[in-house]
Design an enzyme around this catalytic site. Structure first.
Site, PDB file in Angstrom:
ATOM      1  N   ASP A  28      36.255 -15.253  15.450  1.00  0.00           N
ATOM      2  CA  ASP A  28      36.947 -14.471  16.208  1.00  0.00           C
ATOM      3  C   ASP A  28      38.155 -13.594  15.563  1.00  0.00           C
ATOM      4  O   ASP A  28      38.902 -14.234  15.093  1.00  0.00           O
ATOM      5  CB  ASP A  28      37.266 -15.293  17.523  1.00  0.00           C
ATOM      6  N   CYS A  67      35.767  -8.109  21.909  1.00  0.00           N
ATOM      7  CA  CYS A  67      35.027  -9.238  21.888  1.00  0.00           C
ATOM      8  C   CYS A  67      33.425  -8.878  22.629  1.00  0.00           C
ATOM      9  O   CYS A  67      32.369  -9.139  21.997  1.00  0.00           O
ATOM     10  CB  CYS A  67      35.565 -10.505  22.603  1.00  0.00           C
ATOM     11  N   HIS A 121      31.084 -14.177  24.785  1.00  0.00           N
ATOM     12  CA  HIS A 121      32.268 -14.001  25.279  1.00  0.00           C
ATOM     13  C   HIS A 121      32.900 -15.290  25.971  1.00  0.00           C
ATOM     14  O   HIS A 121      32.022 -16.117  26.448  1.00  0.00           O
ATOM     15  CB  HIS A 121      32.458 -12.736  26.206  1.00  0.00           C
TER      16      HIS A 121
END
Length: 475
Positions: A28, A67, A121
């Site tokens: 991430d 994201c 997510h």
């Protein structure tokens, strides 16, 4: 390419070759700040070792630098205007309910598909049960996974300090727990063809990592970002006011970050990378220990890039190079090892790539291009452009007011900001990466660049289908 019948798992055949496994590693908010991308400071030995066994894509780009839209695009093989997911709240199945996701496609063809950590997510309502053979593990991050120090855990807000170091074991934080869980899963599924997705949350804010990873770096030797500012001739909505970072308790809301805090944040980002690198190393070592590496396709990707103070920007959520460019490594059995490709590629390309590598027909409706040819001839001519976008205002209700559409060619980045309802062009940006790699000089409205701007405008409007390689299946 193998036929569908030949690549479905045939349990009744003693001589049937097991299809390749897939280890799908997500990180991430990781920009290409790794040793294998020539970063001189970061310590990322495990990812660098993986790079030595596969192909490193130097110019890979996400479809929207935040994201949920990025991960949705990758996992469905569709671009944001097709999924209609441009925010953090919309689930793709509310717009395209019958879409077959990447892991779901492998599940439908006899694979065991499983998810550990952050793949979609974070919130529970963002998960997708049809993608997996069994329920997700650690798919939702809790505050206790981000922080361990009482002074941060006791704050009422989910956002406490922007960074944290504690003298604790790796699994005190969420990514160490994810690595442990991934090792346990590998042991359970090692005898069946699998698609295992493992998602790590650092170096997403907060930059939390055990102290030993902070100790790898001398803060005073980490250079501060070059103090460029964004050009004055861009629309106000082309940038943002660092809202994501300013929400942390030790940052404040005046948008002025002292140099000492900048160094702390940079130090934290590096520490978080090294922490995640160590967790990835554990998973790769277990894959090898179990004798699975030779028959496993390994993909490592990040959902988008990240600003670390460059151009007075922190985090993501723009159409600029630092936010849209991502690390991407593919190590596949029988393909090139330890090489790099400068071909322009996109995260939306991963779905068709993995389908082809797995011996499955590439499904219709995908909006990317299989990268398999680049795994055998990394230097061959490839796409003429890649495409990203970002809406404004960000975190809107309903449809956005304005959408910025970006095209990145070998040399240029061209952005059009359009009224989302009428499609009328409101503003443009153009950057020449040959002389302006930091994107600080918008040359879109210079009269002598009219022909160039017109050419890029047409290329953007022609879209991704026209930008594909002429012979995408050339070996």
């Amino acid at each position: 390419m193998l036929t569908m019948s030949s690549c479905r798992i045939n349990k009744g055949s003693r001589h049937h070759k097991q299809p390749p496994n897939i280890l799908f590693i997500a990180v991430d908010d990781l920009r290409p700040q790794l040793g294998c991308y020539a970063d001189p400071i970061v310590q990322s030995p495990n990812i660098d070792k993986l790079a030595g066994s596969g192909v490193v894509f130097n110019r890979a780009y996400c479809q929207q630098a935040v994201c949920s839209p990025s991960r949705t695009s990758l996992m469905t093989g569709r671009r944001p205007n097709t999924t209609r997911v441009w925010d953090l709240k919309t689930h793709f199945r509310s717009n395209i309910p019958d879409v077959i996701t990447l892991p779901q496609y492998f599940k439908n063809n006899g694979y065991h598909t499983q998810s550990v950590g952050k793949i979609y997510h974070d919130p529970a309502k963002a998960q997708d049960a049809p993608s997996w053979s069994v329920p997700e593990i650690s798919a939702v991050t809790k505050k206790e996974g981000k922080y361990v120090l009482p002074e941060n855990l006791q704050k009422k807000s989910s956002k406490a300090a922007a960074s944290e170091q504690a003298d604790v074991p790796d699994n005190a934080y969420i990514d160490g727990q994810v690595a442990d869980q991934a090792l346990a899963v590998l042991k359970k599924i090692k005898d069946k063809p699998f698609f295992l997705a493992v998602g790590f949350r650092r170096p997403h804010l907060p930059f939390s990592a055990p102290k030993k990873y902070w100790d790898l770096y001398d803060r005073n030797k980490i250079p501060l970002p070059v103090p460029y500012t964004l050009p004055s001739n861009i629309p106000v909505y082309a940038r943002h006011r660092n809202e994501e970072l300013r929400g942390y308790s030790d940052i404040g809301f005046n948008n002025v970050i002292p140099d000492a805090k900048k160094r702390e944040l940079l130090h934290g980002y590096y520490a978080a990378i090294s922490y995640v690198d160590a967790q990835i190393g554990k998973v790769l070592a277990e894959l090898d220990r179990l004798g699975l590496t030779k028959n496993t396709i390994i993909v490592l990707w990040s959902d988008h890039g990240f600003h670390l103070g460059e151009n007075d920007l922190w985090a993501k959520a723009t159409n600029y190079e630092l936010d849209t460019r991502v690390p991407l490594i593919i190590a596949a059995p029988g393909k090139e090892r330890g090489v790099k490709s400068d071909g322009l590629v996109e995260l939306v390309d991963l779905y068709p790539t993995l389908a082809e590598l797995g011996g499955l027909p590439v499904p219709e409706g995908l909006e990317g291009t299989s990268l398999v040819p680049l795994l055998t001839r990394p230097g061959q001519p490839w796409k003429s452009a890649v495409f990203s976008q970002f809406p404004r205002p960000w975190q809107y209700k309903g449809e956005p007011e304005t959408m910025g559409y970006a095209i990145r060619t070998d040399r240029y980045r061209y952005v059009e900001w359009r009224d989302f309802k009428t499609d009328a062009i409101k503003a443009t940006e153009l950057y020449d990466h040959q002389v302006d790699p930091d994107e600080v000089n918008n040359i879109a409205n210079i009269a002598t660049n009219a022909a160039l701007t017109g050419k890029l405008k047409q290329q953007l409007h022609d879209g991704w289908q026209r930008a594909r390689p002429v012979k995408p299946n050339l070996k």
